[in-house]
Design an enzyme around this catalytic site. Structure first.
Site, PDB file in Angstrom:
ATOM      1  N   ASP A   1      35.322  45.304  45.189  1.00  9.26           N
ATOM      2  CA  ASP A   1      35.517  46.684  44.756  1.00  9.26           C
ATOM      3  C   ASP A   1      34.205  47.462  44.760  1.00  9.26           C
ATOM      4  OD1 ASP A   1      37.927  45.517  44.269  1.00  9.26           O
ATOM      5  OD2 ASP A   1      37.778  45.575  42.084  1.00  9.26           O
TER       6      ASP A   1
ATOM      7  N   GLY B   1      45.224  48.466  39.551  1.00  9.28           N
ATOM      8  CA  GLY B   1      44.950  47.695  40.767  1.00  9.28           C
ATOM      9  C   GLY B   1      44.148  48.462  41.796  1.00  9.28           C
TER      10      GLY B   1
HETATM   11  C1  GLA Z   1      40.055  42.637  41.780  1.00  9.68           C
HETATM   12  C2  GLA Z   1      38.614  42.153  41.738  1.00  9.68           C
HETATM   13  C3  GLA Z   1      38.068  41.906  43.146  1.00  9.68           C
HETATM   14  C4  GLA Z   1      39.014  41.050  43.979  1.00  9.68           C
HETATM   15  C5  GLA Z   1      40.456  41.543  43.859  1.00  9.68           C
HETATM   16  C6  GLA Z   1      41.432  40.616  44.520  1.00  9.68           C
HETATM   17  O1  GLA Z   1      40.133  43.903  42.345  1.00  9.68           O
HETATM   18  O2  GLA Z   1      37.813  43.098  41.085  1.00  9.68           O
HETATM   19  O3  GLA Z   1      36.783  41.324  43.059  1.00  9.68           O
HETATM   20  O4  GLA Z   1      38.905  39.698  43.644  1.00  9.68           O
HETATM   21  O5  GLA Z   1      40.853  41.720  42.515  1.00  9.68           O
HETATM   22  O6  GLA Z   1      41.240  40.626  45.894  1.00  9.68           O
END
Ligand code: GLA
Length: 344
Positions: free
Chosen positions: A155, A106
């Site tokens: 991200d 995550g």
């Molecule tokens: C992942 C995805 C992002 C975003 C998050 C949730 O990290 O890569 O683009 O959608 O989940 O906020």
């Protein structure tokens, strides 16, 4: 031309604003010190030879014939393939990849890998570096089209645009990135891995994204950014619940920026708790393992704790009084600089 370069892509922490990026919403992430390093050595031919140090595996292919693959190889091929499609003249190189974060926790190890690969391939070919938001979009295409995860830009922008001591408020409708001073006073932020791994391509992530698109379509708006809480009441379940999360989460991002600016950490904590409840009950991306970690953080004195990232496992983010002992395994995090390259 540098014959050996080292590129580093940091991972991110997202203070608040989850599953808002692909809904043209708001988020408040920052890059941290951990991430992925790619070293590239110029070869003098048209081959990419890549070694993934952490898993002891290799991959090799010709730049004139880049075919899809699975797992970490999809990222390397996607990086080369997308740069070639963008018209970059790549050079053959040997790549050595290593990371300081677990995959699927995550923390966006995927984006950190994409960013480090793309910057290394550009630098070793002595190609000009596109501007950062263009790079973020290119990296996101690797994930969408080569890896199969329909993730947004959160991200990649966080990894590329990070600044020490600043979080960034991102508006995904305009792609405006605004620095926000990160001053927690007597408090600290920690992350704690639930130990439950996920891949966005294989979890319910793509399904959530499709549900949001359907909700927007039924409401007759371009994206859920234009929806109101009142409008979401007319949707059938689960679309109504998904949209309610997205709309309310955008409001929490604005409130979190205000709380940070006023130094009101109790309020920031309440917003993290509210974000978690919304992600658990309306967006349904939490798991029993994650709930255990959130409960551990709260027992340790956290004023707020929430699941972070795409969900279905991964890490928890907690805001704790500076003198409280964080649960074992927790890592303190603060904003660090964005992605960088050095030549040698
Ligand atoms: C992942 C995805 C992002 C975003 C998050 C949730 O990290 O890569 O683009 O959608 O989940 O906020």
């Amino acid at each position: 031309m540098p014959s050996h370069v080292t590129a580093f892509g940091p991972v991110r922490v997202n203070l608040i604003g989850e599953h808002t990026d692909y809904n043209q919403g708001l988020a408040l992430p920052f890059a941290i010190a951990a991430g992925v390093t790619v070293e590239a050595q110029l070869r003098g031919d048209r081959r990419i030879e890549a070694a993934a140090r952490d898993v002891g595996e290799r991959d090799g292919f010709e730049l004139d014939r880049v075919e899809p693959a699975e797992g970490w190889r999809a990222f390397v091929r996607g990086a080369a393939g997308e740069l070639l499609s963008a018209g970059v003249e790549l050079a053959g190189a040997s790549l050595s990849i290593s990371g300081s974060v677990p995959c699927g926790a995550g923390l966006s190890s995927s984006a950190a890998l994409e960013v480090a690969l793309v910057l290394a391939l550009l630098a070793v070919a002595d190609a000009p570096q596109p501007e950062r938001l263009e790079l973020a979009k290119l990296c996101s295409r690797i994930e969408n089209d080569w890896v199969g995860a329909q993730t947004g830009l959160l991200d990649q922008i966080a990894s590329l645009c990070g600044e020490a001591e600043r979080a960034m408020e991102i508006d995904f409708r305009t792609l405006e990135v605004r620095p926000v001073a990160f001053e927690l006073g007597e408090f600290k932020l920690v992350t704690l891995d639930s130990g439950e791994k996920h891949t966005h391509a294989g979890s319910g992530y793509n399904q959530r994204r499709a549900e949001c698109a359907e909700a927007a379509e039924r409401l007759g708006v371009a994206s859920l950014r234009d929806a109101t809480l009142e409008m979401t009441e007319g949707l059938p379940d689960p679309l109504s619940a998904r949209a309610r999360h997205v709309v309310s989460e955008n409001g929490r991002v604005r409130a979190a920026v205000a709380a940070l600016e006023r130094g009101n950490m109790e309020e920031l904590g309440r917003l993290l708790d509210a974000s978690h409840a919304s992600l658990r009950d309306w967006y349904e991306v939490s798991t029993p393992a994650v709930e255990d970690v959130v409960a551990r953080c709260k027992r340790a004195g956290a004023v707020g704790a929430r699941i972070m990232g795409g969900g279905f496992g991964g890490s928890v983010l907690a805001l704790m009084p500076g003198d409280a002992a964080a649960p074992s395994g927790a890592v303190e995090v603060r904003p660090g600089p964005g992605a960088r390259v050095s030549a040698s």
